[in-house]
Design a protein around this motif. Structure first.
Motif, PDB file in Angstrom:
ATOM      1  N   VAL A  86     -17.439  52.554  24.985  1.00 46.37           N
ATOM      2  CA  VAL A  86     -17.425  53.455  26.138  1.00 46.37           C
ATOM      3  C   VAL A  86     -18.727  53.327  26.929  1.00 46.37           C
ATOM      4  O   VAL A  86     -18.716  53.229  28.162  1.00 46.37           O
ATOM      5  CB  VAL A  86     -17.213  54.919  25.688  1.00 46.37           C
ATOM      6  CG1 VAL A  86     -17.398  55.875  26.858  1.00 46.37           C
ATOM      7  CG2 VAL A  86     -15.822  55.088  25.087  1.00 46.37           C
ATOM      8  N   GLU A  87     -19.831  53.306  26.220  1.00 42.08           N
ATOM      9  CA  GLU A  87     -21.139  53.208  26.879  1.00 42.08           C
ATOM     10  C   GLU A  87     -21.242  51.938  27.717  1.00 42.08           C
ATOM     11  O   GLU A  87     -21.685  51.974  28.871  1.00 42.08           O
ATOM     12  CB  GLU A  87     -22.252  53.237  25.820  1.00 42.08           C
ATOM     13  CG  GLU A  87     -23.657  53.244  26.394  1.00 42.08           C
ATOM     14  CD  GLU A  87     -24.720  53.302  25.307  1.00 42.08           C
ATOM     15  OE1 GLU A  87     -25.861  52.898  25.592  1.00 42.08           O
ATOM     16  OE2 GLU A  87     -24.412  53.752  24.188  1.00 42.08           O
ATOM     17  N   GLN A  88     -20.810  50.820  27.145  1.00 44.56           N
ATOM     18  CA  GLN A  88     -20.890  49.538  27.860  1.00 44.56           C
ATOM     19  C   GLN A  88     -19.984  49.538  29.095  1.00 44.56           C
ATOM     20  O   GLN A  88     -20.383  49.079  30.173  1.00 44.56           O
ATOM     21  CB  GLN A  88     -20.511  48.395  26.924  1.00 44.56           C
ATOM     22  CG  GLN A  88     -20.626  47.021  27.576  1.00 44.56           C
ATOM     23  CD  GLN A  88     -20.316  45.896  26.610  1.00 44.56           C
ATOM     24  OE1 GLN A  88     -19.854  46.130  25.504  1.00 44.56           O
ATOM     25  NE2 GLN A  88     -20.555  44.672  27.025  1.00 44.56           N
ATOM     26  N   ILE A  89     -18.766  50.065  28.935  1.00 50.00           N
ATOM     27  CA  ILE A  89     -17.829  50.091  30.062  1.00 50.00           C
ATOM     28  C   ILE A  89     -18.336  50.999  31.170  1.00 50.00           C
ATOM     29  O   ILE A  89     -18.267  50.661  32.360  1.00 50.00           O
ATOM     30  CB  ILE A  89     -16.430  50.536  29.577  1.00 50.00           C
ATOM     31  CG1 ILE A  89     -15.806  49.440  28.689  1.00 50.00           C
ATOM     32  CG2 ILE A  89     -15.509  50.848  30.751  1.00 50.00           C
ATOM     33  CD1 ILE A  89     -14.564  49.877  27.949  1.00 50.00           C
ATOM     34  N   MET A  90     -18.871  52.153  30.808  1.00 48.71           N
ATOM     35  CA  MET A  90     -19.377  53.094  31.809  1.00 48.71           C
ATOM     36  C   MET A  90     -20.566  52.500  32.574  1.00 48.71           C
ATOM     37  O   MET A  90     -20.781  52.807  33.752  1.00 48.71           O
ATOM     38  CB  MET A  90     -19.783  54.412  31.150  1.00 48.71           C
ATOM     39  CG  MET A  90     -18.626  55.198  30.536  1.00 48.71           C
ATOM     40  SD  MET A  90     -17.324  55.649  31.696  1.00 48.71           S
ATOM     41  CE  MET A  90     -18.206  56.795  32.764  1.00 48.71           C
ATOM     42  N   GLU A  91     -21.330  51.647  31.900  1.00 53.69           N
ATOM     43  CA  GLU A  91     -22.502  51.043  32.541  1.00 53.69           C
ATOM     44  C   GLU A  91     -22.131  49.881  33.468  1.00 53.69           C
ATOM     45  O   GLU A  91     -22.813  49.644  34.468  1.00 53.69           O
ATOM     46  CB  GLU A  91     -23.490  50.545  31.477  1.00 53.69           C
ATOM     47  CG  GLU A  91     -24.256  51.653  30.775  1.00 53.69           C
ATOM     48  CD  GLU A  91     -25.182  51.115  29.697  1.00 53.69           C
ATOM     49  OE1 GLU A  91     -25.132  49.893  29.438  1.00 53.69           O
ATOM     50  OE2 GLU A  91     -25.938  51.914  29.108  1.00 53.69           O
ATOM     51  N   THR A  92     -21.074  49.165  33.127  1.00 50.99           N
ATOM     52  CA  THR A  92     -20.765  47.915  33.841  1.00 50.99           C
ATOM     53  C   THR A  92     -19.632  48.034  34.851  1.00 50.99           C
ATOM     54  O   THR A  92     -19.512  47.187  35.744  1.00 50.99           O
ATOM     55  CB  THR A  92     -20.420  46.802  32.840  1.00 50.99           C
ATOM     56  OG1 THR A  92     -19.314  47.223  32.029  1.00 50.99           O
ATOM     57  CG2 THR A  92     -21.603  46.476  31.943  1.00 50.99           C
ATOM     58  N   GLU A  93     -18.783  49.062  34.739  1.00 53.70           N
ATOM     59  CA  GLU A  93     -17.630  49.180  35.632  1.00 53.70           C
ATOM     60  C   GLU A  93     -17.817  50.314  36.634  1.00 53.70           C
ATOM     61  O   GLU A  93     -18.230  51.414  36.264  1.00 53.70           O
ATOM     62  CB  GLU A  93     -16.344  49.413  34.826  1.00 53.70           C
ATOM     63  CG  GLU A  93     -16.022  48.312  33.820  1.00 53.70           C
ATOM     64  CD  GLU A  93     -15.732  46.980  34.484  1.00 53.70           C
ATOM     65  OE1 GLU A  93     -15.317  46.980  35.672  1.00 53.70           O
ATOM     66  OE2 GLU A  93     -15.924  45.944  33.820  1.00 53.70           O
ATOM     67  N   LYS A  94     -17.496  50.057  37.893  1.00 51.19           N
ATOM     68  CA  LYS A  94     -17.606  51.095  38.926  1.00 51.19           C
ATOM     69  C   LYS A  94     -16.541  52.172  38.750  1.00 51.19           C
ATOM     70  O   LYS A  94     -16.780  53.347  39.026  1.00 51.19           O
ATOM     71  CB  LYS A  94     -17.475  50.458  40.308  1.00 51.19           C
ATOM     72  CG  LYS A  94     -18.632  49.556  40.688  1.00 51.19           C
ATOM     73  CD  LYS A  94     -18.437  48.994  42.084  1.00 51.19           C
ATOM     74  CE  LYS A  94     -19.596  48.084  42.485  1.00 51.19           C
ATOM     75  NZ  LYS A  94     -19.379  47.491  43.838  1.00 51.19           N
ATOM     76  N   MET A  95     -15.339  51.755  38.326  1.00 50.04           N
ATOM     77  CA  MET A  95     -14.218  52.689  38.195  1.00 50.04           C
ATOM     78  C   MET A  95     -13.530  52.458  36.848  1.00 50.04           C
ATOM     79  O   MET A  95     -12.465  51.858  36.769  1.00 50.04           O
ATOM     80  CB  MET A  95     -13.222  52.482  39.334  1.00 50.04           C
ATOM     81  CG  MET A  95     -12.335  53.672  39.587  1.00 50.04           C
ATOM     82  SD  MET A  95     -13.180  54.978  40.468  1.00 50.04           S
ATOM     83  CE  MET A  95     -13.343  54.235  42.087  1.00 50.04           C
ATOM     84  N   PRO A  96     -14.128  52.945  35.767  1.00 48.85           N
ATOM     85  CA  PRO A  96     -13.576  52.679  34.430  1.00 48.85           C
ATOM     86  C   PRO A  96     -12.169  53.273  34.266  1.00 48.85           C
ATOM     87  O   PRO A  96     -11.832  54.313  34.822  1.00 48.85           O
ATOM     88  CB  PRO A  96     -14.565  53.376  33.493  1.00 48.85           C
ATOM     89  CG  PRO A  96     -15.817  53.533  34.289  1.00 48.85           C
ATOM     90  CD  PRO A  96     -15.375  53.714  35.697  1.00 48.85           C
ATOM     91  N   LEU A  97     -11.358  52.564  33.473  1.00 43.96           N
ATOM     92  CA  LEU A  97     -10.016  53.038  33.137  1.00 43.96           C
ATOM     93  C   LEU A  97      -9.793  52.826  31.644  1.00 43.96           C
ATOM     94  O   LEU A  97      -9.878  51.698  31.146  1.00 43.96           O
ATOM     95  CB  LEU A  97      -8.956  52.283  33.931  1.00 43.96           C
ATOM     96  CG  LEU A  97      -7.495  52.626  33.624  1.00 43.96           C
ATOM     97  CD1 LEU A  97      -7.208  54.105  33.859  1.00 43.96           C
ATOM     98  CD2 LEU A  97      -6.544  51.754  34.448  1.00 43.96           C
TER      99      LEU A  97
END
Length: 244
Positions: A86-97
């Motif tokens: 979750v941490e990595q996705i929240m840091e790298t994606e503008k619009m996480p899904l």
């Protein structure tokens, strides 16, 4: 089940668990006693791994090797650490899904969902450690290999995962027929997660009580529900439609 997917022998199974191998399930011979078996059972419980107590005939069918009363089924996919994912996705994606599955139990439905998730841009899939379908060769085949492309994390409790995602700024929408709100009324143009329920029971009521939105699909015919993998595809592509 292929022998390459199995680890057999009490000590070998314990070593695999302690080495963080991606184990779907442990099959333990009914009625088997002894200190080593107690140690195995304790290790399985401590690590939150699903276990089934079965007759020796079941173990003999799984492998011709000396299983000593214990066989572990290995997942072909390596699971991710939930919080790190979750941490990595929240840091790298503008619009996480994110996609959460509340005990979807059919391996082919699971595979079809993973395939659609990959095609629709889902960044991470979250499933409970117990009660859901394992990732088997059938799952991977039905996913058309997508199971190797989408990060998948297992969690002890889905509600804890929901709280963590909400604290990270993710809006949680549950797919359920127990609401008057339709999917088209939900705003997905922000960090979002969708929860799909099991084929038989849907989403657990206690889970429904903590989500941000509940939404349903309009059904125009006489059949009261859709297959979960089909419904999931419709939900995910509404997200795609809104974000394009």
């Amino acid at each position: 089940m292929k022998d390459s997917q199995l680890i057999y022998g009490i000590r070998a199974v314990m070593e695999a668990i302690n080495a963080d191998q991606p184990i779907n399930k442990v099959f333990i011979q009914k009625g088997l006693k002894g200190e080593l078996m107690k140690e195995l059972e304790s290790t399985v419980r401590k690590n939150g791994i699903s276990a089934s107590y079965v007759p020796i005939e079941k173990l003999n069918r799984l492998t011709r090797n000396n299983h000593q009363g214990a066989i572990a089924q290995i997942s072909p996919v390596q699971f991710q650490d939930f919080e790190k994912m979750v941490e990595q996705i929240m840091e790298t994606e503008k619009m996480p899904l994110f996609l959460l599955l509340d005990q979807v139990s059919d391996v082919r439905n699971f595979g079809a969902i993973i395939r659609t998730a990959e095609c629709s841009g889902v960044h991470g899939i979250i499933v409970p450690k117990n009660g859901g379908a394992p990732i088997t060769d059938d799952t991977v085949k039905t996913s058309a290999g997508a199971a190797f492309n989408v990060p998948i994390a297992k969690v002890d409790h889905l509600k804890d995962a929901i709280f963590y995602l909400q604290a990270s700024g993710v809006s949680i929408t549950a797919a359920t027929e127990k609401t008057d709100n339709e999917i088209y009324d939900v705003d997905f143009k922000k960090p979002s997660a969708i929860i799909m329920g099991s084929e038989e029971k849907g989403i657990n009521p206690s889970t429904l009580s903590v989500v941000d939105n509940q939404a349903k699909l309009p059904l125009m015919g006489n059949i009261g529900s859709l297959n979960v993998s089909v419904a999931c595809g419709i939900f995910l592509y509404e997200v795609v439609r809104q974000r394009r």
